[in-house]
Design a protein around this motif. Structure first.
Motif, PDB file in Angstrom:
ATOM      1  N   LYS A   1       0.840  -1.210   0.000  1.00  0.00           N
ATOM      2  CA  LYS A   1       0.000   0.000   0.000  1.00  0.00           C
ATOM      3  C   LYS A   1       0.871   1.255   0.000  1.00  0.00           C
ATOM      4  CE  LYS A   1      -3.371   0.791   2.772  1.00  0.00           C
ATOM      5  NZ  LYS A   1      -3.984   0.904   4.128  1.00  0.00           N
TER       6      LYS A   1
ATOM      7  N   CYS B   1       0.513   6.218   4.373  1.00  0.00           N
ATOM      8  CA  CYS B   1      -0.084   6.551   3.073  1.00  0.00           C
ATOM      9  C   CYS B   1      -0.674   7.961   3.099  1.00  0.00           C
ATOM     10  CB  CYS B   1      -1.163   5.531   2.695  1.00  0.00           C
ATOM     11  SG  CYS B   1      -0.502   3.914   2.282  1.00  0.00           S
TER      12      CYS B   1
ATOM     13  N   SER C   1      -6.431  -0.268  -2.161  1.00  0.00           N
ATOM     14  CA  SER C   1      -6.290  -1.239  -1.062  1.00  0.00           C
ATOM     15  C   SER C   1      -7.064  -2.523  -1.365  1.00  0.00           C
ATOM     16  CB  SER C   1      -6.794  -0.639   0.254  1.00  0.00           C
ATOM     17  OG  SER C   1      -6.035   0.490   0.608  1.00  0.00           O
TER      18      SER C   1
ATOM     19  N   GLN D   1     -11.019   1.142   2.419  1.00  0.00           N
ATOM     20  CA  GLN D   1      -9.668   0.869   2.920  1.00  0.00           C
ATOM     21  C   GLN D   1      -9.737  -0.037   4.156  1.00  0.00           C
ATOM     22  OE1 GLN D   1      -5.579   3.212   3.917  1.00  0.00           O
ATOM     23  NE2 GLN D   1      -7.365   4.100   4.865  1.00  0.00           N
TER      24      GLN D   1
END
Ligand code: BEZ
Length: 202
Positions: A14, A71, A157, A96
């Protein structure tokens, strides 16, 4: 920036995907680590007391841990658009969460079956973990049309979670039962950031 990383980890992936999407990948050096719950790394522990990857050491020496935080940081630094601020934000973060939960369960099964001695493995526990990502697949199949062609931290994701299941549990054959999700996955998989980071063993 330095990233403690393992190319098999969906949570590390990710971060790598986000870095590529935000054009920050050339600012990150990668420190590979073969880590399991029973083989810790003193080097990692010195930077991340939780002993988990991904961990991103920033240029000021501080460390960010947890893929969601890393992220969001990269998206902020790179002025990316993976974390929408408008009303779509909560659906993005919900996707997510679903995808990360699928990965939590799938990685837990990997540790149980690959790391734990066979005589100590607990079949019911393994099946209950697998049920988590199987139930999530049902939800995502029903939402595939809504996921559509959106590119954000939620949809990336989901692609990463599906790829991890393919990587470690090729016999799941989830495509047979979830045709809409399968078609969506095939389309998004050609995206550069995903194609460049296909999971592999260290
Ligand atoms: C794996 O080998 O599947 C794995 C490695 C690191 C973190 C998570 C999963």
């Amino acid at each position: 920036m330095k990233l403690f990383y393992n190319p098999a980890s969906p949570f590390v992936r990710k971060v790598l995907v986000t870095a590529i999407e935000c054009q920050l990948d050339n600012k990150i050096s990668k420190q590979p680590l073969a880590l399991t719950p029973v083989s810790p790394s003193d080097t990692l522990n010195a930077d991340n007391p939780l002993g988990k990857i991904p961990a991103l050491v920033l240029d000021d020496g501080s460390t960010l841990m947890d893929s969601r935080v890393i992220c969001e940081y990269l998206n902020d630094q790179g002025r990316g658009s993976l974390f929408p601020a408008d009303s779509t934000r909560w659906q993005t973060l919900r996707w997510q969460s679903i995808a990360d939960g699928m990965c939590d369960a799938a990685v837990a099964v990997r540790y149980e079956t690959f790391v734990r001695p066979q005589e100590h493995q607990w079949e019911q526990w393994i099946n209950n973990q697998k049920d988590k990502y199987r139930r999530a697949l049902v939800v995502l199949e029903n939402e595939a049309a809504e996921i559509g062609n959106k590119i954000d931290i939620g949809t990336l994701s989901i692609a990463i979670a599906l790829d991890y299941i393919d990587f470690r549990y090729a016999d799941e054959s989830w495509r047979d039962n979830f045709p809409a999700l399968s078609a969506w996955h095939q389309t998004i998989s050609s995206r550069d950031s995903l194609a460049q980071t296909i999971p592999k063993d260290l």
